[in-house]
Scaffold this active site. Structure first.
Site, short mmCIF file in Angstrom:
data_model
loop_
_atom_site.label_atom_id
_atom_site.label_comp_id
_atom_site.label_asym_id
_atom_site.label_seq_id
_atom_site.Cartn_x
_atom_site.Cartn_y
_atom_site.Cartn_z
CG HIS A 1 9.80 8.97 -8.56
ND1 HIS A 1 9.10 9.64 -9.54
CD2 HIS A 1 10.18 9.92 -7.66
CE1 HIS A 1 9.07 10.94 -9.24
NE2 HIS A 1 9.72 11.13 -8.11
CG HIS B 1 13.09 17.40 -1.93
ND1 HIS B 1 11.79 17.87 -1.85
CD2 HIS B 1 13.01 16.25 -2.65
CE1 HIS B 1 10.97 17.04 -2.46
NE2 HIS B 1 11.69 16.05 -2.96
#
Length: 333
Positions: free
Chosen positions: A127, A248
């Site tokens: 992020h 992920h």
């Protein structure tokens, strides 16, 4: 890094030496100054040259021509050399000078990042770096995430941030480290402690003093075409998009063991469990994860990584290094 080239005097009347200093940086966000650029890949080599200092003055300086030739030669030398060799030499010297700092930072991070905390720390790195936009020359791995923790897309990142605060305090007691470096190393350590590849992260990033523009992270609702366009704007290929999506495999997305970094993500994508009529399988993954397997170009890489974990590890390592270098401004060596 700075190098010096010294030219001897052209006669005994001149005892001074001409000294030229060049500093090479790899920032994607430039500080407004006069500079020359050499583009390669998605990075820009910015060449800063200092003024030429010498004794003596006057229009008829007999060394003037030599000085000009020397300046031209020195400023263009990196361009005359094979670019790959020049960059390799730069990276080698940078790594050598920062080895002790890197090991100290990595050791401090390893103390605080457990398997259970790894997914959050890795997400923090994604992020921070994921705001990079090539055309706008903005965002990237600059530590600005510390100003952005209240944004909806960063929900849940305060905990992993606090994990790294402790490690940063330990490192800062010896030598100051930027948040950009700390977070980049944190993500790499998160991968390795969960069984993934060891990822060397060069240090020297500078921190931003303000938040990055909003709305620059890839949206979870994007289809494959939208994802590819989004990553292309950040300088990443489809292959790199698919490799980075393998992150992920950690956490609660439903792709295998949440604390093991492996290629389960790709194997489960191929199974498409969300198509099951049962309730829980439909919760696996994000819409953007499911979109990848519907795209032929993405599917080719998904199949390759599902069949070859070593290939996935190598490609993820390279893509991660590229990610945490995106948009970075670097200290002078």
């Amino acid at each position: 890094m700075s190098t010096s080239t010294t030219f001897g005097p052209c006669s005994t009347c001149y005892s001074s030496l001409l000294r030229l200093k060049l500093k090479f940086k790899f920032p994607s966000i430039s500080q407004r100054s006069s500079l020359s650029t050499v583009d390669f890949g998605t990075k820009t080599l910015r060449i800063f040259s200092s003024s030429v200092n010498y004794h003596g003055s006057g229009k008829n300086d007999p060394c003037d021509l030599n000085r000009r030739r020397g300046l031209l030669f020195t400023a263009t030398l990196p361009l005359l050399l094979p670019l790959g060799e020049f960059v390799e030499e730069f990276v080698a010297k940078a790594e050598e000078s920062g080895t002790s700092e890197y090991l100290r930072t990595k050791e401090a991070v390893t103390k605080v990042v457990s398997k259970g905390k790894a997914a959050g720390v890795l997400r923090l790195a994604f992020h921070d770096a994921g705001t990079f936009e090539m055309d706008e020359n903005s965002g990237g791995m600059n530590g600005s995430i510390v100003f952005e923790l209240e944004r909806p897309e960063n929900a849940g990142l305060k905990k992993p941030f606090k994990v790294l605060v402790k490690a940063k305090s330990e490192v800062d007691a010896t030598q100051s480290v930027s948040w950009a470096d700390m977070i980049a190393v944190g993500g790499a350590v998160a991968v390795s402690v969960c069984g993934g590849p060891t990822i060397p992260v060069p240090l020297g990033r500078l921190d931003s003093m303000e938040p990055d523009p909003e709305g620059k992270l890839p949206q979870e609702s994007l289809d494959a075409s939208g994802l590819k366009q989004c990553f292309q704007r950040k300088g990443f290929s489809t292959q790199e998009l698919v490799a980075l999506s393998g992150a992920h495999t950690l956490g609660s997305k439903g792709f295998g063991n949440p604390t093991v970094f492996d290629n389960s993500y790709y194997k489960i994508l191929l199974e498409k469990p969300w198509q099951s009529s049962a309730g829980m399988p439909s919760m696996i993954g994000l819409p953007s994860d499911r979109a990848l397997v519907q795209d032929d170009e993405c599917l080719r890489w998904i199949n390759m990584y599902a069949d070859n974990q070593n290939l996935f590890f190598e490609d993820f390592k390279n893509a991660y290094i590229k990610l945490v270098n995106s948009g970075a401004r670097w200290k002078s060596l």
